[in-house]
Design an enzyme around this catalytic site. Structure first.
Site, PDB file in Angstrom:
ATOM      1  CG  HIS A   1      40.313  44.971  34.185  1.00  0.00           C
ATOM      2  ND1 HIS A   1      41.108  46.092  34.309  1.00  0.00           N
ATOM      3  CD2 HIS A   1      39.146  45.296  34.789  1.00  0.00           C
ATOM      4  CE1 HIS A   1      40.455  47.030  34.966  1.00  0.00           C
ATOM      5  NE2 HIS A   1      39.263  46.579  35.269  1.00  0.00           N
TER       6      HIS A   1
ATOM      7  CE1 TYR B   1      40.211  37.628  35.840  1.00  0.00           C
ATOM      8  CE2 TYR B   1      42.562  38.116  35.777  1.00  0.00           C
ATOM      9  CZ  TYR B   1      41.270  38.372  35.355  1.00  0.00           C
ATOM     10  OH  TYR B   1      41.047  39.364  34.436  1.00  0.00           O
TER      11      TYR B   1
ATOM     12  NE  ARG C   1      37.130  41.876  33.132  1.00  0.00           N
ATOM     13  CZ  ARG C   1      38.129  41.036  33.378  1.00  0.00           C
ATOM     14  NH1 ARG C   1      38.598  40.274  32.412  1.00  0.00           N
ATOM     15  NH2 ARG C   1      38.644  40.950  34.589  1.00  0.00           N
TER      16      ARG C   1
END
Length: 361
Positions: A264, A274, A260
């Site tokens: 999120h 991250y 993606r």
């Protein structure tokens, strides 16, 4: 005695691929039988969804949409699986899987109402075989196992397909659902869209297994790892899984390797905390739209003019769908209470009367 059983199992799960990153066919024998029109329709849907995703993110930032989970980068995984389904098959989605619902028949304006938390977004039109997105991570796996068994017991030549991410594959429901479906040879397909980070945890820290697909072995079902940026490979794997299920050969676990590009969800996630820029750049080169566009252009089946028409159509459809969603009746507390039970318990009867009085003022 030391054995290498784990390595022997893991090594069997090589990534299934048909198109290279440059749009070249690298697995001619696996090419699905799709007409030129069907290939163009697949591309149309991916372009349409990319524009829809961009617009939905903008609408969310404007406060005109509620919960939204971006999908850019996962179009091949989502739409390639749905394209292999029959209209009478059932989709049990996770919260990111809205495109599959819309292309299976859910009106776009209802998808927007769902995002806003409006009850009308959960009212599925007759003949549209979808359930509303499951928010509880992995719970849809259990549901699909039961749904698939129900289809089998009724003698239906249809499947229940469900989706989760790599994070969902770490849930207990995932293992229970696969085990149940395998034991009863349910008409089910389980798709794990492995975008590598769940919400923020790298897949390597979620499981010691080299692949998610290999987890099918313990459940006694078929498993395959697919290049999730290759829409033809995703379609072919799903088509084969569907054929096995309706022929009584049991369910399949499909792991699609995807990415993606956005956060999120739009609820404050920051993927730069991250994920590295180098990794983002690496996966940008694998963009499913770019790959499939190159393939179609090589076959003289796609052009800039065709793509621009799809972009314009998507923008117009989204404009009309938002307008229709804006026109939905304002949601009231009494609506929510009234939908909960056929016959209200005493405590909710009290609340119903209380809010009726407030709303009448």
């Amino acid at each position: 005695m030391k054995t290498n059983t784990i390595d022997a199992v893991q090594d069997q799960f090589e990534t299934f691929q048909i198109l290279s990153e440059d749009g070249e066919v690298v697995n001619e024998a696996a090419m699905p039988e799709l007409s030129d029109e069907q290939l163009q329709e697949l591309m149309r849907r991916m372009v349409y969804t990319r524009i829809w995703d961009q617009r939905a993110i903008s609408l969310n930032r404007q406060g005109r949409l509620g919960f939204y989970a971006p999908v850019a980068g996962q179009e091949a995984s989502m739409l390639g699986t749905q394209f292999a389904l029959d209209k009478e098959d059932w989709i049990l989605p996770g919260y990111r899987d809205i495109p599959q619902l819309v292309f299976h028949g859910l009106p776009l304006y209802k998808a927007f109402l769902y995002s806003r938390g409006h009850f009308e977004g959960g009212q599925i039109p007759e003949g549209v075989n979808v359930l509303m997105p499951q928010i509880i991570i992995g719970a849809q796996i259990i549901q699909a196992a039961g749904f698939g068994l129900g289809l089998k017991k009724k003698g239906k030549k249809n499947v229940a397909i469900t989706y989760t991410g790599d994070g969902g594959a770490s849930q207990g429901d995932f293992y229970e659902g696969l085990n149940f479906a395998g034991a009863y040879k349910a008409n089910a397909i389980f798709v794990v869209q492995n975008n590598r980070f769940a919400i923020s945890v790298p897949v390597e820290k979620q499981s010691a297994a080299k692949t998610i697909a290999q987890k099918a072995v313990a459940a006694g079902i078929e498993g395959i790892q697919v290049d999730g940026m290759d829409v033809l490979a995703v379609y072919a794997a799903t088509q084969q899984a569907r054929e096995r299920a309706v022929n009584g050969e049991g369910p399949t676990l499909i792991e699609t390797l995807t990415y993606r590009y956005g956060p999120h969800t739009m609820a404050g996630d920051d993927p730069t905390r991250y994920r590295t820029k180098e990794l983002d750049d690496e996966w940008t080169k694998k963009d499913p739209l770019v790959r499939f566009r190159k393939f179609l252009e090589g076959k003289k089946l796609w052009s800039e003019e065709q793509e621009n028409k799809v972009v314009d159509q998507a923008k117009e459809d989204i404009k009309e769908a938002i307008k229709k969603a804006d026109g939905a009746a304002k949601q009231k507390v009494t609506d929510l209470i009234g939908f909960m039970f056929e016959e209200l318990p005493y405590n909710l009867k009290e609340q119903m009367e209380e809010y009726k009085a407030k709303e009448s003022k």
